[in-house]
Design an enzyme around this catalytic site. Structure first.
Site, mmCIF file in Angstrom:
data_model
loop_
_atom_site.group_PDB
_atom_site.id
_atom_site.type_symbol
_atom_site.label_atom_id
_atom_site.label_comp_id
_atom_site.label_asym_id
_atom_site.label_seq_id
_atom_site.Cartn_x
_atom_site.Cartn_y
_atom_site.Cartn_z
ATOM 1 N N ARG A 1 34.771 30.433 29.742
ATOM 2 C CA ARG A 1 36.189 30.395 30.112
ATOM 3 C C ARG A 1 36.734 28.983 29.950
ATOM 4 N NH1 ARG A 1 36.600 33.052 35.925
ATOM 5 N NH2 ARG A 1 38.798 32.444 35.680
ATOM 6 N N ASN B 1 57.904 38.754 35.956
ATOM 7 C CA ASN B 1 56.747 39.592 35.641
ATOM 8 C C ASN B 1 57.229 40.758 34.780
ATOM 9 O OD1 ASN B 1 54.446 41.404 35.749
ATOM 10 N ND2 ASN B 1 53.756 40.231 37.519
ATOM 11 N N ALA C 1 56.674 35.090 30.927
ATOM 12 C CA ALA C 1 57.000 33.746 31.439
ATOM 13 C C ALA C 1 57.435 32.794 30.332
ATOM 14 C CB ALA C 1 55.782 33.177 32.161
ATOM 15 N N CYS D 1 27.945 20.098 42.937
ATOM 16 C CA CYS D 1 26.625 20.613 43.312
ATOM 17 C C CYS D 1 26.788 21.784 44.272
ATOM 18 C CB CYS D 1 25.818 19.519 43.990
ATOM 19 S SG CYS D 1 24.248 20.114 44.642
ATOM 20 N N TYR E 1 31.646 30.895 33.226
ATOM 21 C CA TYR E 1 32.631 29.837 33.478
ATOM 22 C C TYR E 1 32.673 28.825 32.340
ATOM 23 C CZ TYR E 1 33.899 31.646 38.008
ATOM 24 O OH TYR E 1 34.415 32.463 38.996
ATOM 25 N N CYS F 1 21.991 18.947 39.864
ATOM 26 C CA CYS F 1 22.736 17.882 40.553
ATOM 27 C C CYS F 1 21.969 16.564 40.427
ATOM 28 C CB CYS F 1 22.897 18.233 42.024
ATOM 29 S SG CYS F 1 23.485 16.878 43.056
ATOM 30 N N SER G 1 49.966 39.474 40.336
ATOM 31 C CA SER G 1 49.966 40.868 40.824
ATOM 32 C C SER G 1 49.990 40.882 42.350
ATOM 33 C CB SER G 1 48.705 41.565 40.320
ATOM 34 O OG SER G 1 47.553 40.854 40.786
ATOM 35 N N CYS H 1 24.899 20.060 47.785
ATOM 36 C CA CYS H 1 25.428 18.883 48.486
ATOM 37 C C CYS H 1 26.873 18.594 48.110
ATOM 38 C CB CYS H 1 24.545 17.669 48.192
ATOM 39 S SG CYS H 1 24.737 17.017 46.513
ATOM 40 N N HIS I 1 42.869 27.958 44.209
ATOM 41 C CA HIS I 1 41.563 28.549 43.868
ATOM 42 C C HIS I 1 40.701 27.614 43.016
ATOM 43 C CE1 HIS I 1 43.513 32.748 44.578
ATOM 44 N NE2 HIS I 1 43.221 32.141 45.689
HETATM 45 C C1 BV8 Z 1 38.512 34.817 51.606
HETATM 46 C C2 BV8 Z 1 39.054 31.691 41.285
HETATM 47 C C3 BV8 Z 1 37.396 34.656 53.664
HETATM 48 C C4 BV8 Z 1 37.795 32.161 40.648
HETATM 49 C C5 BV8 Z 1 40.001 33.600 42.497
HETATM 50 C C6 BV8 Z 1 43.301 40.667 52.978
HETATM 51 C C7 BV8 Z 1 43.500 41.904 52.449
HETATM 52 C C8 BV8 Z 1 42.604 42.391 51.466
HETATM 53 C C9 BV8 Z 1 41.533 41.621 50.992
HETATM 54 C C10 BV8 Z 1 41.351 40.386 51.524
HETATM 55 C C11 BV8 Z 1 42.212 39.920 52.522
HETATM 56 N N1 BV8 Z 1 41.801 38.684 52.852
HETATM 57 C C12 BV8 Z 1 40.692 38.354 52.109
HETATM 58 C C13 BV8 Z 1 40.396 39.383 51.289
HETATM 59 C C14 BV8 Z 1 39.298 39.401 50.340
HETATM 60 C C15 BV8 Z 1 39.651 38.738 48.992
HETATM 61 C C16 BV8 Z 1 40.763 39.498 48.313
HETATM 62 O O1 BV8 Z 1 41.922 39.147 48.378
HETATM 63 N N2 BV8 Z 1 40.360 40.575 47.626
HETATM 64 C C17 BV8 Z 1 41.358 41.362 46.875
HETATM 65 C C18 BV8 Z 1 40.831 41.608 45.503
HETATM 66 C C19 BV8 Z 1 41.634 42.633 47.571
HETATM 67 N N3 BV8 Z 1 40.040 37.343 49.168
HETATM 68 C C20 BV8 Z 1 39.029 36.418 49.171
HETATM 69 O O2 BV8 Z 1 37.850 36.686 49.049
HETATM 70 C C21 BV8 Z 1 39.456 34.981 49.392
HETATM 71 N N4 BV8 Z 1 38.584 34.358 50.351
HETATM 72 O O3 BV8 Z 1 39.201 35.694 52.020
HETATM 73 O O4 BV8 Z 1 37.565 34.162 52.331
HETATM 74 C C22 BV8 Z 1 36.972 33.509 54.403
HETATM 75 C C23 BV8 Z 1 37.890 32.904 55.227
HETATM 76 C C24 BV8 Z 1 37.459 31.848 55.996
HETATM 77 C C25 BV8 Z 1 36.128 31.402 55.918
HETATM 78 C C26 BV8 Z 1 35.244 31.999 55.018
HETATM 79 C C27 BV8 Z 1 35.671 33.063 54.231
HETATM 80 C C28 BV8 Z 1 39.287 34.148 48.089
HETATM 81 C C29 BV8 Z 1 40.120 34.697 46.989
HETATM 82 C C30 BV8 Z 1 40.053 33.751 45.758
HETATM 83 C C31 BV8 Z 1 39.096 34.258 44.720
HETATM 84 N N5 BV8 Z 1 39.157 33.425 43.506
HETATM 85 N N6 BV8 Z 1 40.012 32.787 41.418
HETATM 86 C C32 BV8 Z 1 37.963 32.537 39.186
HETATM 87 O O5 BV8 Z 1 39.069 32.407 38.641
HETATM 88 O O6 BV8 Z 1 36.957 32.929 38.587
HETATM 89 S S1 BV8 Z 1 41.137 34.902 42.598
HETATM 90 C C33 BV8 Z 1 41.674 35.150 40.951
HETATM 91 O O7 BV8 Z 1 42.129 36.483 40.927
HETATM 92 C C34 BV8 Z 1 42.856 34.327 40.511
HETATM 93 O O8 BV8 Z 1 42.781 33.008 40.945
HETATM 94 C C35 BV8 Z 1 44.028 35.087 41.127
HETATM 95 O O9 BV8 Z 1 44.240 34.710 42.453
HETATM 96 C C36 BV8 Z 1 43.526 36.513 41.120
HETATM 97 C C37 BV8 Z 1 44.128 37.260 39.977
HETATM 98 O O10 BV8 Z 1 45.421 37.590 40.379
HETATM 99 P P1 BV8 Z 1 46.674 37.141 39.461
HETATM 100 O O11 BV8 Z 1 46.625 35.683 39.192
HETATM 101 O O12 BV8 Z 1 47.850 37.713 40.082
HETATM 102 O O13 BV8 Z 1 46.346 37.827 38.052
HETATM 103 P P2 BV8 Z 1 46.258 39.376 37.698
HETATM 104 O O14 BV8 Z 1 45.462 39.426 36.460
HETATM 105 O O15 BV8 Z 1 45.865 40.162 38.874
HETATM 106 O O16 BV8 Z 1 47.785 39.780 37.369
HETATM 107 C C38 BV8 Z 1 48.444 39.134 36.330
HETATM 108 C C39 BV8 Z 1 49.927 39.473 36.513
HETATM 109 O O17 BV8 Z 1 50.649 38.786 35.490
HETATM 110 C C40 BV8 Z 1 50.234 40.964 36.354
HETATM 111 O O18 BV8 Z 1 51.136 41.366 37.368
HETATM 112 C C41 BV8 Z 1 50.887 41.050 34.975
HETATM 113 O O19 BV8 Z 1 51.858 42.047 34.909
HETATM 114 C C42 BV8 Z 1 51.519 39.679 34.854
HETATM 115 N N7 BV8 Z 1 51.700 39.195 33.488
HETATM 116 C C43 BV8 Z 1 50.942 39.481 32.398
HETATM 117 N N8 BV8 Z 1 51.416 38.792 31.310
HETATM 118 C C44 BV8 Z 1 52.490 38.059 31.753
HETATM 119 C C45 BV8 Z 1 52.655 38.308 33.140
HETATM 120 N N9 BV8 Z 1 53.631 37.721 33.874
HETATM 121 C C46 BV8 Z 1 54.473 36.862 33.215
HETATM 122 N N10 BV8 Z 1 54.355 36.569 31.874
HETATM 123 C C47 BV8 Z 1 53.389 37.152 31.119
HETATM 124 N N11 BV8 Z 1 53.310 36.856 29.826
HETATM 125 ZN ZN ZN Z 2 23.401 18.068 45.113
#
Ligand code: BV8
Ligand code: ZN
Length: 281
Positions: free
Chosen positions: A72, A245, A263, A129, A69, A179, A221, A132, A121
């Site tokens: 990044r 996209n 974009a 922390c 991180y 922390c 995506s 806490c 996100h």
């Molecule tokens: C949770 C922060 C439960 C961290 C991120 C339902 C169905 C299936 C799975 C699940 C579900 N519900 C929950 C899940 C599990 C999981 C999930 O979705 N898994 C997926 C992989 C199947 N979800 C979770 O775990 C979520 N939490 O469910 O908790 C819970 C509930 C209550 C109480 C306790 C627990 C949390 C999800 C958030 C995770 N954190 N980010 C970090 O960044 O390090 S997600 C992270 O990945 C991003 O933030 C973003 O959301 C995702 C990436 O997706 P995109 O942004 O779309 O990017 P990607 O690279 O995929 O695509 C890029 C696109 O851009 C492409 O289409 C490309 O063609 C296009 N592109 C490229 N260049 C350009 C362009 N477009 C325009 N112009 C360009 N130049």
């Molecule tokens: Zn703390």
């Protein structure tokens, strides 16, 4: 862009009063910030982002995850908003009821002129922390030898910097700060897989999507949930959805218009199509 799509999208935007702009990693790709789909490079290429971005990975190896991180964050610090970010700000300026919702943890919307996007996100600039939740300061960014690495490329080998400015070990590990309150390790202020989204942000996003008269989805995506459901909420309630996209996504079927392009080019053109007199930023 050719074909009727740009004009149709321009017409929909010009007619909108409460649009939502929903963005993913593709929104920042042209600023050099790798998307989640892009293969990781440098010393992070052997890690799957979806594995690193988990509480389990942080528990198992806090220095590895913190190092990732930090790399990044430094990459984003070197990146600049592009004309697409400024076009989104131009839409907000023209239509004050616009709500910008992002999945991204970079700060390019804010630096591009959108003061307060709804952050589903979290952010790379809000460490806290891990025990806490006390907010923690953002580490000083001492100038690393390789600090002239490419913008956004937070994964250059020498990018990670240990506290005190010394280059981090070549494996990118950086021990997270402690922390100031309880001494536990500080963690990045992002939402990890398996963690709940901040309820205020999720409620604001669902509320905006439920009341919008146009949803513009850019660079996602639509594979990560529950964020991926936001465009569906708008479509289910009859709002037209316009997608930007370069490639098809699972959202194609619900979109009134699909604008196939980057974009940074499509969004300024869309603003001009909607408001020919506008300065697209
Ligand atoms: C949770 C922060 C439960 C961290 C991120 C339902 C169905 C299936 C799975 C699940 C579900 N519900 C929950 C899940 C599990 C999981 C999930 O979705 N898994 C997926 C992989 C199947 N979800 C979770 O775990 C979520 N939490 O469910 O908790 C819970 C509930 C209550 C109480 C306790 C627990 C949390 C999800 C958030 C995770 N954190 N980010 C970090 O960044 O390090 S997600 C992270 O990945 C991003 O933030 C973003 O959301 C995702 C990436 O997706 P995109 O942004 O779309 O990017 P990607 O690279 O995929 O695509 C890029 C696109 O851009 C492409 O289409 C490309 O063609 C296009 N592109 C490229 N260049 C350009 C362009 N477009 C325009 N112009 C360009 N130049
Ligand atoms: Zn703390």
């Amino acid at each position: 862009m050719t074909g009727p799509e740009p004009a149709e999208a321009g017409r929909l935007l010009a007619a909108a009063r409460r649009p939502v702009v929903f963005t993913g990693a593709g929104m920042s790709a042209e600023s050099g910030v790798p998307t989640f789909r892009d293969a990781q490079t440098g010393l992070w290429q052997r890690y799957d982002p979806q594995e690193l971005a988990t509480p389990a990975a942080f528990r198992a190896d806090p220095a590895l995850v913190w190092g990732w991180y930090e790399a990044r964050r430094r990459g984003v610090r070197r990146a600049e908003p592009h004309p697409g970010h400024r076009a989104v700000a131009a839409i907000v300026a023209r239509l004050p009821d616009t709500v910008v919702i992002t999945q991204n943890v970079d700060d390019l919307h804010e630096r591009g002129g959108v003061p307060a996007p709804v952050r589903l996100h979290g952010s790379l600039f809000a460490p806290r922390c891990s025990a806490c939740a006390r907010p923690a300061p953002i580490p000083e960014d001492a100038t690393a030898p390789e600090d002239d690495a490419a913008p956004g490329d937070g994964v250059a080998s020498g990018d990670a910097v240990a506290p005190g400015g010394m280059p981090a070990p070549p494996d990118g590990r950086v021990t997270p700060p402690a922390c100031a309150g309880c001494g536990a390790p500080v963690r990045p202020g992002v939402v990890w897989f398996g963690e709940a989204l901040p309820s205020a942000a999720l409620d604001a996003a669902v509320g905006a999507a439920s009341g919008c008269d146009l949803l513009l989805t850019v660079g996602t995506s639509a594979l990560v949930h529950p964020a991926a459901e936001i465009p569906l909420v708008a479509a289910r309630l009859g709002a037209p959805v316009v997608q930007v996209n370069p490639v098809p996504t699972p959202l194609d079927a619900i979109c009134a218009v699909n604008l196939r392009g980057p974009a940074g080019e499509v969004l300024p053109a869309l603003v001009c199509a909607a408001w020919p007199d506008a300065d697209a930023g």
